[in-house]
Enzyme design. Structure first.
Site, short mmCIF file in Angstrom:
data_model
loop_
_atom_site.label_atom_id
_atom_site.label_comp_id
_atom_site.label_asym_id
_atom_site.label_seq_id
_atom_site.Cartn_x
_atom_site.Cartn_y
_atom_site.Cartn_z
N TRP A 1 47.30 32.12 50.84
CA TRP A 1 46.01 32.53 51.39
C TRP A 1 45.34 31.39 52.15
O TRP A 1 44.60 31.63 53.11
CB TRP A 1 45.09 33.10 50.30
CG TRP A 1 45.60 34.42 49.81
CD1 TRP A 1 46.09 34.70 48.57
CD2 TRP A 1 45.71 35.64 50.56
NE1 TRP A 1 46.49 36.02 48.49
CE2 TRP A 1 46.27 36.61 49.70
CE3 TRP A 1 45.39 36.01 51.88
CZ2 TRP A 1 46.52 37.94 50.12
CZ3 TRP A 1 45.63 37.32 52.28
CH2 TRP A 1 46.19 38.26 51.41
N ASP B 1 37.13 30.16 49.26
CA ASP B 1 37.67 31.51 49.10
C ASP B 1 37.88 31.73 47.61
O ASP B 1 38.83 31.23 47.02
CB ASP B 1 38.99 31.63 49.87
CG ASP B 1 39.67 32.99 49.67
OD1 ASP B 1 39.10 33.84 48.94
OD2 ASP B 1 40.76 33.18 50.25
N LYS C 1 39.54 42.13 43.45
CA LYS C 1 40.28 41.42 42.42
C LYS C 1 39.48 41.41 41.11
O LYS C 1 39.91 41.96 40.12
CB LYS C 1 40.59 39.98 42.86
CG LYS C 1 41.18 39.85 44.27
CD LYS C 1 42.66 40.13 44.31
CE LYS C 1 43.19 40.34 45.72
NZ LYS C 1 43.09 39.20 46.62
C1 LIG Z 1 43.56 38.99 48.12
C2 LIG Z 1 43.10 37.70 48.69
C3 LIG Z 1 42.65 37.58 50.02
C4 LIG Z 1 42.70 38.73 51.00
O1 LIG Z 1 41.86 39.72 50.62
P1 LIG Z 1 41.67 41.07 51.47
O2 LIG Z 1 40.45 41.60 50.82
O3 LIG Z 1 42.88 41.90 51.28
O4 LIG Z 1 41.44 40.70 52.88
C5 LIG Z 1 42.20 36.37 50.45
N1 LIG Z 1 42.18 35.30 49.64
C6 LIG Z 1 42.60 35.37 48.35
C7 LIG Z 1 42.55 34.14 47.51
C8 LIG Z 1 43.08 36.56 47.85
O5 LIG Z 1 43.50 36.63 46.58
#
Ligand SMILES: *Cc1c(COP(=O)(O)O)cnc(C)c1O
Length: 361
Positions: A101, A171, A195
């Site tokens: 990511w 993030d 998540k």
């Molecule tokens: C799942 C995830 C993303 C991407 O998320 P989307 O909502 O599918 O765009 C970005 N960063 C991390 C750390 C993730 O686990």
């Protein structure tokens, strides 16, 4: 047989929250309309979004000089929005290359003409340990991008990198609200909801006031200042997802808040790591100090055996243990809503599998 959902995302939500959604779906607060059918400009929804923001502020102790924004577009859209809004001085950011990511974030920043310096990388050790800046951070950088929890690799920052005056942009998609962080340590935090917070379709952005308003002529849907001015209602927000996330926030408060949930998450993850570390069949490759409490990847070293583990687990009600397609093996995601009983059931199953497959290694 109880079933447990170990999916990395969209992921398990608290059972009482799902039950409440079901109960009040036909008529939200006696309106004779479902939450999916009411106006985002109604007083009913105003209360939903205001309470969600306040509950989030309470849980994370968000200082008054930070704005809370409700976006769509997932964590991925923030890979674009963050540089457009915050990398306005030098169009130059730093990034810790901690896995998939993080490199996706680097790619998207470059697409909007932002120079990305990799300050440290976990590539040499296959991302089994967290990178930190290899040199003092250049104080001319607009910000440093950090992935606090690496969903695929199973690593998590508890000790943050030193960046001096350069703001950290985090993030937190996969460990948002899984443990306390000090919001003041960040210029901005973002997280896709699906998540650890609620259904897909909502992304939370928490951003410090003084970082806003430096970008000009952004597309409206990417403009943090506009979203702050319009209290996230420049256009129709994801009403249902905000409502559901709001219920999860209330559930989290009832659990005792972030310290309490962090303790439980540590215990849950500890159960699984302790098992993996003594197992002769299964291994988790991550350096112990850098292990995630949220996502635990593990392998047997034999793809056919991994497949048998996953198939057997599914029969036992232990769902979605297949590892990410990039790394294979297994992955157990143990987000806030995963009960300890689910982790215990997983450990029992793996123990049993190992006992009955002594010959395989
Ligand atoms: C799942 C995830 C993303 C991407 O998320 P989307 O909502 O599918 O765009 C970005 N960063 C991390 C750390 C993730 O686990």
């Amino acid at each position: 047989m109880p079933t447990y959902n170990f999916s990395a995302g969209p992921a398990v939500m608290p059972q009482p929250v799902v039950a409440q959604i079901q109960a009040e779906l036909p008529s939200f607060h006696d309106s004779q309309m479902s939450i999916m059918e009411i106006s985002h400009r109604s007083a009913l929804f105003d209360q939903v979004i205001n309470e969600a923001e306040q509950d989030l502020r309470d849980l994370m102790q968000i200082p008054d000089n930070y704005r809370v924004l409700f976006f769509q577009g997932g964590g991925t859209l923030q890979f674009t929005a963050a540089p457009l809004n915050l990398a306005t001085k030098h169009h130059h950011i730093g990034l810790l290359d901690s896995g998939h990511w993080a490199s996706r974030a680097a790619d998207e920043a470059q697409r909007v003409n932002t120079t990305v310096d990799i300050l440290g990388s976990g590539a040499a050790n296959h991302f089994t340990a967290l990178p930190y800046p290899e040199q003092p951070v250049d104080q001319q950088l607009d910000y440093v991008h950090l992935t606090t929890n690496n969903t695929i690799e199973g690593t998590m920052y508890t000790k943050l990198p030193e960046t001096g005056r350069v703001p950290l942009v985090a993030d937190m998609s996969s460990n948002f609200l899984g443990q306390p962080y000090n919001v003041r340590d960040f210029g901005m935090i973002f997280a896709g909801a699906q998540k650890n917070l609620g259904p897909a379709g909502l992304t939370i952005v928490i951003v410090r006031d003084d970082l806003l308003g430096h970008a000009t002529n952004l597309p409206s849907m990417l403009d943090y200042q506009l979203f702050a001015d319009k209290r996230s209602m420049f256009n129709t927000p994801p009403v249902f997802a905000i409502y559901a996330a709001g219920l999860v926030l209330k559930w989290l408060k009832a659990q005792g808040g972030l310290k309490a949930i962090a303790n439980r998450n540590q215990q849950k993850a500890g159960l699984l790591y302790d098992f993996l570390d003594q197992s002769k069949l299964f291994t988790n490759p991550v350096k112990p100090a850098d292990r995630s409490t949220m996502n635990v990847p593990f392998v047997t070293g034999d793809a056919a055996v991994d497949q048998a583990v996953i198939a057997g687990a599914t029969e036992h009600g232990l769902l979605n243990l297949k590892g990410h397609r990039l790394v294979g093996g297994m992955r157990a995601s143990l987000y806030n809503a995963m009960p300890q009983a689910g982790v215990q059931a997983l450990v029992d199953y793996l123990e049993n599998f190992e006992q009955h497959n002594k010959g395989v290694h």
